[in-house]
Motif scaffolding. Structure first.
Motif, PDB file in Angstrom:
ATOM      1  N   THR A 127      52.020  48.741  26.029  1.00 31.15           N
ATOM      2  CA  THR A 127      52.245  47.460  25.385  1.00 31.15           C
ATOM      3  C   THR A 127      52.947  46.522  26.365  1.00 31.15           C
ATOM      4  OG1 THR A 127      53.358  46.306  23.546  1.00 31.15           O
ATOM      5  CG2 THR A 127      54.435  48.284  24.421  1.00 31.15           C
ATOM      6  N   GLY A 128      52.779  45.240  26.151  1.00 29.89           N
ATOM      7  CA  GLY A 128      53.470  44.279  27.000  1.00 29.89           C
ATOM      8  C   GLY A 128      54.831  43.883  26.472  1.00 29.89           C
ATOM      9  N   ILE A 129      55.173  44.400  25.292  1.00 31.41           N
ATOM     10  CA  ILE A 129      56.447  44.046  24.661  1.00 31.41           C
ATOM     11  C   ILE A 129      57.357  45.271  24.662  1.00 31.41           C
ATOM     12  CG2 ILE A 129      57.534  43.151  22.574  1.00 31.41           C
ATOM     13  CD1 ILE A 129      54.790  41.976  21.814  1.00 31.41           C
ATOM     14  N   LEU A 130      58.459  45.180  25.390  1.00 37.25           N
ATOM     15  CA  LEU A 130      59.388  46.300  25.527  1.00 37.25           C
ATOM     16  C   LEU A 130      60.593  46.067  24.616  1.00 37.25           C
ATOM     17  CD1 LEU A 130      59.365  46.577  29.435  1.00 37.25           C
ATOM     18  CD2 LEU A 130      57.817  47.687  27.786  1.00 37.25           C
ATOM     19  N   GLU A 131      60.672  46.823  23.542  1.00 38.45           N
ATOM     20  CA  GLU A 131      61.816  46.733  22.628  1.00 38.45           C
ATOM     21  C   GLU A 131      62.858  47.740  23.111  1.00 38.45           C
ATOM     22  OE1 GLU A 131      60.537  47.214  18.608  1.00 38.45           O
ATOM     23  OE2 GLU A 131      59.274  45.410  18.653  1.00 38.45           O
ATOM     24  N   LYS A 157      33.359  45.321  19.796  1.00 36.73           N
ATOM     25  CA  LYS A 157      34.508  44.544  19.340  1.00 36.73           C
ATOM     26  C   LYS A 157      35.633  44.600  20.363  1.00 36.73           C
ATOM     27  CE  LYS A 157      37.526  43.852  15.328  1.00 36.73           C
ATOM     28  NZ  LYS A 157      37.883  44.335  13.961  1.00 36.73           N
ATOM     29  N   ILE A 158      36.264  43.442  20.618  1.00 29.86           N
ATOM     30  CA  ILE A 158      37.411  43.356  21.517  1.00 29.86           C
ATOM     31  C   ILE A 158      38.679  43.371  20.676  1.00 29.86           C
ATOM     32  CG2 ILE A 158      38.507  42.048  23.383  1.00 29.86           C
ATOM     33  CD1 ILE A 158      35.664  43.018  24.004  1.00 29.86           C
ATOM     34  N   ASN A 159      39.637  44.209  21.057  1.00 36.84           N
ATOM     35  CA  ASN A 159      40.858  44.351  20.274  1.00 36.84           C
ATOM     36  C   ASN A 159      41.773  43.145  20.474  1.00 36.84           C
ATOM     37  OD1 ASN A 159      43.608  45.200  19.469  1.00 36.84           O
ATOM     38  ND2 ASN A 159      42.644  47.195  19.157  1.00 36.84           N
ATOM     39  N   LYS A 160      41.955  42.354  19.434  1.00 37.54           N
ATOM     40  CA  LYS A 160      42.766  41.142  19.525  1.00 37.54           C
ATOM     41  C   LYS A 160      44.230  41.470  19.772  1.00 37.54           C
ATOM     42  CE  LYS A 160      43.447  38.627  15.790  1.00 37.54           C
ATOM     43  NZ  LYS A 160      43.187  37.668  14.708  1.00 37.54           N
ATOM     44  N   ASN A 161      44.742  42.521  19.147  1.00 35.66           N
ATOM     45  CA  ASN A 161      46.152  42.881  19.336  1.00 35.66           C
ATOM     46  C   ASN A 161      46.427  43.334  20.765  1.00 35.66           C
ATOM     47  OD1 ASN A 161      46.979  42.272  16.700  1.00 35.66           O
ATOM     48  ND2 ASN A 161      46.399  44.309  15.949  1.00 35.66           N
ATOM     49  N   ASP A 162      45.474  44.046  21.355  1.00 35.76           N
ATOM     50  CA  ASP A 162      45.640  44.449  22.760  1.00 35.76           C
ATOM     51  C   ASP A 162      45.731  43.220  23.659  1.00 35.76           C
ATOM     52  OD1 ASP A 162      45.579  47.077  22.034  1.00 35.76           O
ATOM     53  OD2 ASP A 162      43.557  47.478  22.801  1.00 35.76           O
ATOM     54  N   PHE A 163      44.928  42.199  23.368  1.00 35.34           N
ATOM     55  CA  PHE A 163      44.972  40.969  24.147  1.00 35.34           C
ATOM     56  C   PHE A 163      46.303  40.247  23.960  1.00 35.34           C
ATOM     57  CE2 PHE A 163      44.447  36.323  24.067  1.00 35.34           C
ATOM     58  CZ  PHE A 163      44.081  36.090  25.376  1.00 35.34           C
ATOM     59  N   LEU A 164      46.728  40.078  22.717  1.00 38.36           N
ATOM     60  CA  LEU A 164      47.945  39.316  22.443  1.00 38.36           C
ATOM     61  C   LEU A 164      49.208  40.050  22.896  1.00 38.36           C
ATOM     62  CD1 LEU A 164      47.141  37.942  18.864  1.00 38.36           C
ATOM     63  CD2 LEU A 164      47.325  36.602  20.974  1.00 38.36           C
ATOM     64  N   ASN A 165      49.248  41.352  22.673  1.00 38.04           N
ATOM     65  CA  ASN A 165      50.487  42.108  22.902  1.00 38.04           C
ATOM     66  C   ASN A 165      50.489  42.928  24.175  1.00 38.04           C
ATOM     67  OD1 ASN A 165      51.524  41.180  20.411  1.00 38.04           O
ATOM     68  ND2 ASN A 165      50.437  42.807  19.312  1.00 38.04           N
ATOM     69  N   GLY A 166      49.389  42.924  24.911  1.00 37.47           N
ATOM     70  CA  GLY A 166      49.344  43.682  26.147  1.00 37.47           C
ATOM     71  C   GLY A 166      50.137  42.998  27.245  1.00 37.47           C
ATOM     72  N   PRO A 167      50.400  43.689  28.348  1.00 33.48           N
ATOM     73  CA  PRO A 167      51.111  43.076  29.478  1.00 33.48           C
ATOM     74  C   PRO A 167      50.250  42.015  30.146  1.00 33.48           C
ATOM     75  CG  PRO A 167      50.286  45.239  30.093  1.00 33.48           C
ATOM     76  CD  PRO A 167      50.026  45.096  28.621  1.00 33.48           C
ATOM     77  N   LEU A 168      50.869  41.180  30.930  1.00 35.07           N
ATOM     78  CA  LEU A 168      50.159  40.166  31.713  1.00 35.07           C
ATOM     79  C   LEU A 168      49.829  40.759  33.078  1.00 35.07           C
ATOM     80  CD1 LEU A 168      49.183  37.218  32.013  1.00 35.07           C
ATOM     81  CD2 LEU A 168      51.468  36.664  32.885  1.00 35.07           C
ATOM     82  N   ILE A 169      48.545  40.793  33.423  1.00 38.29           N
ATOM     83  CA  ILE A 169      48.146  41.317  34.727  1.00 38.29           C
ATOM     84  C   ILE A 169      47.745  40.173  35.643  1.00 38.29           C
ATOM     85  CG2 ILE A 169      47.443  43.536  33.772  1.00 38.29           C
ATOM     86  CD1 ILE A 169      44.505  42.580  34.175  1.00 38.29           C
ATOM     87  N   TYR A 170      47.756  40.460  36.953  1.00 37.07           N
ATOM     88  CA  TYR A 170      47.537  39.438  37.965  1.00 37.07           C
ATOM     89  C   TYR A 170      46.307  39.765  38.812  1.00 37.07           C
ATOM     90  CZ  TYR A 170      52.272  38.103  36.644  1.00 37.07           C
ATOM     91  OH  TYR A 170      53.383  37.717  35.936  1.00 37.07           O
ATOM     92  N   ASN A 171      45.910  38.805  39.648  1.00 36.26           N
ATOM     93  CA  ASN A 171      44.709  38.965  40.455  1.00 36.26           C
ATOM     94  C   ASN A 171      44.727  40.215  41.330  1.00 36.26           C
ATOM     95  OD1 ASN A 171      43.794  36.609  39.371  1.00 36.26           O
ATOM     96  ND2 ASN A 171      43.694  35.466  41.285  1.00 36.26           N
ATOM     97  N   SER A 172      45.872  40.504  41.927  1.00 30.94           N
ATOM     98  CA  SER A 172      45.937  41.672  42.813  1.00 30.94           C
ATOM     99  C   SER A 172      45.679  42.964  42.037  1.00 30.94           C
ATOM    100  CB  SER A 172      47.301  41.750  43.507  1.00 30.94           C
ATOM    101  OG  SER A 172      48.348  41.852  42.567  1.00 30.94           O
ATOM    102  N   THR A 173      46.086  43.005  40.781  1.00 31.40           N
ATOM    103  CA  THR A 173      45.849  44.174  39.937  1.00 31.40           C
ATOM    104  C   THR A 173      44.358  44.396  39.756  1.00 31.40           C
ATOM    105  OG1 THR A 173      47.926  43.806  38.782  1.00 31.40           O
ATOM    106  CG2 THR A 173      46.314  45.186  37.672  1.00 31.40           C
ATOM    107  N   ILE A 174      43.629  43.316  39.515  1.00 30.53           N
ATOM    108  CA  ILE A 174      42.184  43.413  39.332  1.00 30.53           C
ATOM    109  C   ILE A 174      41.513  43.800  40.644  1.00 30.53           C
ATOM    110  CG2 ILE A 174      40.112  42.159  38.657  1.00 30.53           C
ATOM    111  CD1 ILE A 174      41.917  40.334  36.953  1.00 30.53           C
TER     112      ILE A 174
END
Length: 326
Positions: free
Chosen positions: A249-253, A221-238
């Motif tokens: 998390t990709g959301i900083l409160e 199973k792939i975690n949907k919340n991790d996908f929606l709320n995780g940070p955005l990564i870029y090609n260089s990261t991969i």
């Protein structure tokens, strides 16, 4: 880095396909495929050439990926103006399957002959060529995460497609569409830029940017919340294997005066790290500390921080976070 260049890079951050260019590894398979003649004017001839040149399943799968990336261009005009879904009638399940196959065959030939298409064409062609060289491949439909606005999105949509390929007993992930290039918002067109990172991509990286409609990969199973709320990564990261350990998390409160701790694996103190404030001015990271095979540093939250924080490593964007004020 000159401010003008940094500001120019920042313009990419709201494009549809968020892929900053940088040098990537081209292997021996890619070099051979890049020299294939244009006279391979049927999928059968291309498959015969691949089978003649390569023995292993992995090399054949890579050769198909490379050929598509080198020769098929993303049809951005068709993406903006999609054709109507072609309906049909049928009187039996067998007739239905025949007509579905015919539509798929037409899509494959159209993509191959015109040398352009959208993700449905890329994936159908990949699956077809894989079958011709004796490989098992599946088309996977799902969601994609490419824009800053995707961080913290509430819903999943089916807007993209990719392939899985069985190599030995292992299913690997392949996105030939993203392998051929990206959309440059500043130029208003697609840019050809071979990205081999989208062949046999590490699932942790792949599913940070893809979410299958099934919600699963290879039975997991792939975690949907991790996908929606995780940070955005870029090609260089991969490509460089930068693992974002913190924040998780990709959301900083946050509020002014807070400090956000960022930890990224596979970095050293020799790497130049900075982020841009809301005026597009570069802010160099101060006093990064080595930790667990990477670096840890802090970003102070103040009035100069905008709605997003994008961390750059050298000339390339690495990861973005969404800032939500308390």
């Amino acid at each position: 880095m000159p401010l003008k260049k940094i500001s120019f890079l920042f313009l990419f951050l709201n494009t549809l396909f968020l892929n900053v260019t940088f040098a990537q590894k081209v292997n021996e398979v890619d070099q051979i495929v890049a020299k294939y003649p244009k006279s391979l004017n049927t999928t059968e001839k291309l498959a015969e050439k691949i089978e003649k040149d390569f023995n292993s399943e992995e090399d054949k799968a890579r050769a198909i990926f490379s050929w598509i990336a080198f020769n098929i261009k993303y049809d951005y005009s068709a993406f903006l103006n999609p054709q109507r879904v072609q309906g049909f009638s049928y009187s039996s399940e067998a007739e239905k399957q025949r007509k579905i196959k015919q539509l798929n065959d037409n899509l494959i030939q159209k993509t191959f002959n015109s040398k352009k298409g959208v993700c449905e064409g890329f994936t159908a062609l990949y699956q077809h060529l894989a079958s011709l060289v004796g490989l098992k491949s599946e088309v996977v439909k799902g969601d994609s995460k490419t824009r800053l606005a995707d961080i913290g999105r509430k819903t999943i949509s089916s807007n993209h497609a990719w392939n899985t390929v069985l190599i030995g007993r292992k299913w690997i992930l392949v996105d030939a569409t993203w392998g051929q290039g990206y959309y440059d918002g500043s130029k208003g067109r697609m840019v050809v830029d071979f990205a081999p990172i989208y062949f046999d991509t590490d699932p942790d990286f792949f599913f940070a940017k893809h979410y299958p409609d099934s919600g699963t990969f290879d039975g997991e199973k792939i975690n949907k919340n991790d996908f929606l709320n995780g940070p955005l990564i870029y090609n260089s990261t991969i490509a460089e294997g930068y693992k974002i350990k913190s924040p998780d998390t990709g959301i900083l409160e946050v509020k002014n005066g807070d400090k956000v701790t960022v930890e990224i694996k596979n970095l050293t103190k020799s790497d130049q790290i900075f982020y841009l404030n809301k005026k597009n001015q570069p802010v160099k990271v101060q006093n990064p500390k080595e930790k667990r095979g990477g670096l840890e540093f802090q970003i102070g939250i103040d009035a100069n921080i905008g709605d997003y924080i994008t961390v750059f490593i050298g000339n390339n964007s690495a990861v973005s976070f969404k800032v939500v004020r308390k």
